[in-house]
Design an enzyme around this catalytic site. Structure first.
Site, PDB file in Angstrom:
ATOM      1  N   LYS A 146       6.365   5.730   9.475  1.00  0.00           N
ATOM      2  CA  LYS A 146       6.877   4.396   9.133  1.00  0.00           C
ATOM      3  C   LYS A 146       8.136   4.171   9.954  1.00  0.00           C
ATOM      4  CE  LYS A 146       5.845   0.949   6.333  1.00  0.00           C
ATOM      5  NZ  LYS A 146       4.545   0.494   5.818  1.00  0.00           N
ATOM      6  N   ASP A 186       4.792  -4.767   8.537  1.00  0.00           N
ATOM      7  CA  ASP A 186       5.086  -4.545   7.113  1.00  0.00           C
ATOM      8  C   ASP A 186       6.002  -5.719   6.731  1.00  0.00           C
ATOM      9  OD1 ASP A 186       4.902  -2.388   4.818  1.00  0.00           O
ATOM     10  OD2 ASP A 186       7.004  -2.946   4.843  1.00  0.00           O
TER      11      ASP A 186
HETATM   12  P1  NAP Z   1       5.854 -10.035   3.865  1.00  0.00           P
HETATM   13  O1  NAP Z   1       4.742 -10.800   4.482  1.00  0.00           O
HETATM   14  O2  NAP Z   1       7.144  -9.930   4.585  1.00  0.00           O
HETATM   15  O3  NAP Z   1       6.076 -10.623   2.397  1.00  0.00           O
HETATM   16  C1  NAP Z   1       6.900  -9.979   1.492  1.00  0.00           C
HETATM   17  C2  NAP Z   1       7.004 -10.844   0.253  1.00  0.00           C
HETATM   18  O4  NAP Z   1       7.670 -10.105  -0.762  1.00  0.00           O
HETATM   19  C3  NAP Z   1       7.811 -12.102   0.471  1.00  0.00           C
HETATM   20  O5  NAP Z   1       7.333 -13.118  -0.361  1.00  0.00           O
HETATM   21  C4  NAP Z   1       9.208 -11.672   0.070  1.00  0.00           C
HETATM   22  O6  NAP Z   1      10.017 -12.753  -0.380  1.00  0.00           O
HETATM   23  C5  NAP Z   1       8.916 -10.736  -1.073  1.00  0.00           C
HETATM   24  N1  NAP Z   1       9.988  -9.717  -1.117  1.00  0.00           N
HETATM   25  C6  NAP Z   1      10.300  -8.821  -0.168  1.00  0.00           C
HETATM   26  N2  NAP Z   1      11.349  -8.075  -0.518  1.00  0.00           N
HETATM   27  C7  NAP Z   1      11.700  -8.525  -1.731  1.00  0.00           C
HETATM   28  C8  NAP Z   1      12.705  -8.157  -2.638  1.00  0.00           C
HETATM   29  N3  NAP Z   1      13.590  -7.176  -2.351  1.00  0.00           N
HETATM   30  N4  NAP Z   1      12.756  -8.819  -3.814  1.00  0.00           N
HETATM   31  C9  NAP Z   1      11.862  -9.800  -4.107  1.00  0.00           C
HETATM   32  N5  NAP Z   1      10.882 -10.188  -3.270  1.00  0.00           N
HETATM   33  C10 NAP Z   1      10.810  -9.563  -2.107  1.00  0.00           C
HETATM   34  O7  NAP Z   1       5.415  -8.510   3.591  1.00  0.00           O
HETATM   35  P2  NAP Z   1       3.972  -7.950   3.219  1.00  0.00           P
HETATM   36  O8  NAP Z   1       3.372  -7.435   4.475  1.00  0.00           O
HETATM   37  O9  NAP Z   1       3.236  -8.919   2.393  1.00  0.00           O
HETATM   38  O10 NAP Z   1       4.355  -6.667   2.357  1.00  0.00           O
HETATM   39  C11 NAP Z   1       4.525  -6.719   0.940  1.00  0.00           C
HETATM   40  C12 NAP Z   1       4.388  -5.326   0.356  1.00  0.00           C
HETATM   41  O11 NAP Z   1       3.093  -4.801   0.690  1.00  0.00           O
HETATM   42  C13 NAP Z   1       5.378  -4.286   0.873  1.00  0.00           C
HETATM   43  O12 NAP Z   1       5.661  -3.355  -0.161  1.00  0.00           O
HETATM   44  C14 NAP Z   1       4.604  -3.569   1.959  1.00  0.00           C
HETATM   45  O13 NAP Z   1       5.087  -2.262   2.216  1.00  0.00           O
HETATM   46  C15 NAP Z   1       3.222  -3.533   1.321  1.00  0.00           C
HETATM   47  N6  NAP Z   1       2.097  -3.344   2.235  1.00  0.00           N
HETATM   48  C16 NAP Z   1       1.885  -4.194   3.272  1.00  0.00           C
HETATM   49  C17 NAP Z   1       0.788  -4.005   4.096  1.00  0.00           C
HETATM   50  C18 NAP Z   1       0.463  -4.962   5.204  1.00  0.00           C
HETATM   51  O14 NAP Z   1      -0.600  -4.796   5.817  1.00  0.00           O
HETATM   52  N7  NAP Z   1       1.271  -5.964   5.479  1.00  0.00           N
HETATM   53  C19 NAP Z   1      -0.066  -2.917   3.889  1.00  0.00           C
HETATM   54  C20 NAP Z   1       0.161  -2.077   2.801  1.00  0.00           C
HETATM   55  C21 NAP Z   1       1.242  -2.300   1.977  1.00  0.00           C
HETATM   56  P3  NAP Z   1      11.181 -13.310   0.563  1.00  0.00           P
HETATM   57  O15 NAP Z   1      10.494 -14.118   1.608  1.00  0.00           O
HETATM   58  O16 NAP Z   1      12.019 -14.102  -0.356  1.00  0.00           O
HETATM   59  O17 NAP Z   1      11.892 -12.110   1.121  1.00  0.00           O
END
Ligand code: NAP
Length: 466
Positions: A146, A186
């Protein structure tokens, strides 16, 4: 059922003096805490995995002799670097970049990059550690890693994000490669950022090495379904869990935290399968839409216009926006935490249970606190940990690497079917491993042990280089 292949006997009880498995695990954990001070998220992730591995150590004591647990908890390589960049007003900024290459027993290091102001070494290490087991569960050949930065892309112009990404890659490029380490997105890193990163890698190396990054645009080496994969895969996993109980998502009320990549495609797939998502959130507040979240509107706001969730109600006046609201207070049958780590506290878990929630499936990584997990499990909630339930993203990254290697592009249905099959296989492995180790229905132990055993077998085969 034999988990380790019979050709590879590793049980040597009576040859090596074998201390109690519980004591071993506690010693390993104490040493992790001592060697990695202050990295609380990393401690939490290690603790959760080690708690399951007592069962594996009891069955396969030789793992102890080979110090597999200690080796797994120590990253193979940790890279920390300075990222200097200039904003649109000519101001200079300094951020910190990270790449933790945790384990390469099963393949090149693989795992996303996170750009968020909360990022520090402990977050990257927890995510990299989880990634080892998640990648193992996919059945594909990928090690765990990561990376990321404390850079905050929110409110930055495209040009500022581009300059940051170029500076970040100017250091990172020397550590990655299609056979070495393959980053992806991510939190805060989507197709736009991957484009800027890939462009700079290409410029620095003079190589069009498609397989060096995943999550690329579909016109230039990306895979169809990669954008949807984590959310779709999460819902496919829940489908399997419900099937075991003779149920489906049809007619179920759901809530999904977050409004980013994982959340959006979780909502879309739930709706396709007959469920209704009534709420989602971002870090500023919660939207409740009793008629069901309008996915095209959400995509337009978040993916195209990069606006905040509060603007949703301008277009759906019947929906309600609560600034700083708590999404877990909204009654639901199924909860999908898809925002960030530790977003469900013990109190939130108790509220969900009290309000009738019967399934919790983690799209985010480690979104439930240990207290929350305990409450779900004691209440008999079907609880799917992230490392199994959200593995669809990295699995489809693996499919993107396969397409890059063979210079092919598979159609949407082909990739989607492969993703669904992989999620069904992960569910089967997790479910049957939990049964084989005497903890039926415990998806946490099932996922940790099944992922661990695959990695451990590879490490043993490679001797002390593994
Ligand atoms: P993203 O597109 O950047 O979206 C993240 C979302 O979560 C946004 O709505 C953000 O709101 C909210 N968020 C982030 N940090 C926050 C916090 N500290 N408190 C409250 N809300 C928060 O990211 P994503 O890719 O969807 O990832 C979301 C989760 O899934 C993460 O845990 C990531 O590690 C996991 N994940 C992602 C993938 C992937 O393929 N993308 C795969 C496996 C797991 P704001 O806009 O207000 O910050």
């Amino acid at each position: 059922m034999s988990i380790l292949p019979s050709t590879q006997p590793i049980t040597t009880i009576g040859v090596h003096a074998y201390p109690d498995a519980q004591d071993v695990v506690e010693d390993v954990y104490a040493e992790v805490v001592r060697r990695n001070p202050g990295e609380v998220e990393f401690h939490q992730a290690v603790h959760e995995v080690l708690s399951s591995l007592v069962l594996a150590l009891e069955r396969y004591p030789d793992l102890r002799h080979e110090r597999i647990l200690e080796r797994l908890c120590e990253p193979e390589r940790q890279i920390i670097f300075r990222v200097t960049w200039e904003d649109d007003r000519g101001q200079v900024h300094v951020n910190r970049g990270f790449r933790v290459e945790f384990n390469s027993a099963l393949g090149p290091y693989k795992g996303g990059l996170r750009f968020h102001p909360s990022v520090y070494l402990g977050i990257i290490k927890f995510l990299g550690f989880e990634q080892i087991f998640k990648n193992a569960l996919t059945g594909l050949g990928m090690g765990g890693a990561k990376g990321g930065s404390d850079f905050d892309p929110k409110g930055k112009s495209d040009r500022e994000v581009m300059r940051f990404c170029q500076s970040f890659m100017t250091e990172l490029y020397r550590h990655i490669g299609e056979h070495t380490d393959v980053p992806a997105g991510d939190i805060g890193v989507g197709t736009r950022e991957i484009g800027y990163l890939f462009g700079q890698y290409k410029r620095l190396t003079n190589r069009y090495e498609s397989g060096v990054l995943t999550g690329k645009g579909v016109d230039w080496g990306g895979s169809l379904v990669r954008t949807e994969a984590t959310g779709y895969g999460l819902v496919y996993f829940v489908e399997e869990m419900l099937k075991m109980r003779g149920e489906s998502l049809e007619g179920k009320t759901c809530v999904v935290s977050g409004a980013g990549n994982v959340a959006i495609y979780t909502i879309e797939k739930v709706h396709q399968l007959g469920g209704k998502v009534v709420a989602c959130s971002d870090s500023d507040g919660v939207v409740f839409d009793e008629q069901g979240i309008d996915v095209p509107l959400l995509k337009q706001l978040k993916e195209v216009e990069r606006r905040r969730l509060k603007d949703y109600t301008q277009y759906r006046p019947q929906a309600k926006y609560t600034p700083k609201g708590n999404i877990w207070k909204i009654p639901c049958d199924v909860a999908f935490p898809c925002a960030t780590q530790n977003e469900i506290s013990g109190e939130d878990a108790a509220t969900l249970v009290r309000n009738g929630c019967r399934v919790v499936a983690e799209g985010a990584n480690m979104p439930t606190t240990p207290e929350g997990v305990r409450i779900f499990q004691e209440a008999g909630v079907l609880y799917a940990p992230g490392k199994a339930a959200n593995a669809g993203g990295v699995a489809t990254s693996g499919l993107e690497m396969s397409q890059n290697a063979s210079r092919e592009q598979w159609d949407f249905e082909t990739v989607d079917q492969k993703l669904r099959k992989i999620m069904q296989n992960i569910h089967y492995q997790v479910y049957t491993t939990a049964e084989a180790f005497g903890v039926p229905g415990n998806y946490v132990h099932g996922a940790n042990i099944a992922g661990f055993l695959r990695v451990a077998r590879a490490m043993l085969a490679m001797g002390l280089a593994g």
